[in-house]
Design an enzyme around this catalytic site. Structure first.
Site, short mmCIF file in Angstrom:
data_model
loop_
_atom_site.label_atom_id
_atom_site.label_comp_id
_atom_site.label_asym_id
_atom_site.label_seq_id
_atom_site.Cartn_x
_atom_site.Cartn_y
_atom_site.Cartn_z
N GLY A 32 0.88 -1.26 -0.21
CA GLY A 32 0.06 0.15 0.03
C GLY A 32 0.95 1.32 -0.17
O GLY A 32 0.09 2.37 0.10
N THR A 34 2.43 4.55 -1.05
CA THR A 34 1.98 5.42 -2.27
C THR A 34 2.94 6.52 -2.36
O THR A 34 3.32 7.24 -3.43
CB THR A 34 0.72 5.89 -2.19
OG1 THR A 34 0.61 6.62 -0.91
CG2 THR A 34 -0.45 5.11 -2.16
N VAL A 35 3.93 6.78 -1.28
CA VAL A 35 5.14 7.74 -1.48
C VAL A 35 6.55 6.99 -1.46
O VAL A 35 6.54 6.21 -0.35
CB VAL A 35 4.94 8.78 -0.05
CG1 VAL A 35 5.92 9.68 -0.13
CG2 VAL A 35 3.39 9.26 -0.03
N HIS A 39 9.18 6.17 5.38
CA HIS A 39 8.60 7.15 6.19
C HIS A 39 7.75 6.28 7.26
O HIS A 39 7.32 5.10 7.05
CB HIS A 39 7.91 8.36 5.75
CG HIS A 39 6.65 7.74 4.91
ND1 HIS A 39 6.77 7.23 3.67
CD2 HIS A 39 5.27 7.98 5.37
CE1 HIS A 39 5.63 7.27 3.22
NE2 HIS A 39 4.50 7.52 4.14
#
Length: 70
Positions: A32, A34-35, A39
């Site tokens: 999942g 998406t960046v 982080h």
């Protein structure tokens, strides 16, 4: 990364005294992410902040959960 998490949690504990935390890391598209950089999400939680706190990190703030289609 664990040391940074521990430090951030200690600061939040001192300033806000949360009851619990959600911690989220999505590493890879199949998970999942998406960046495309590493982080971590550290979200302080308080009893009663959601009527039903289940559902994972993305659904803590439901109106922001589906950010990728907006």
């Amino acid at each position: 990364m664990f040391a940074l998490l521990t430090q951030a949690k200690a600061e939040l504990d001192k300033e806000f005294q949360p009851d619990a935390y959600n911690i989220g890391i999505n590493d890879g598209a199949a998970a999942g992410q998406t960046v495309p950089h590493v982080h971590m999400h550290l979200i302080p939680r308080f009893k009663g902040d959601r009527s039903d706190p289940r559902g994972g990190v993305r659904w803590i703030i439901p109106e922001k959960a589906d950010y990728w289609t907006k």
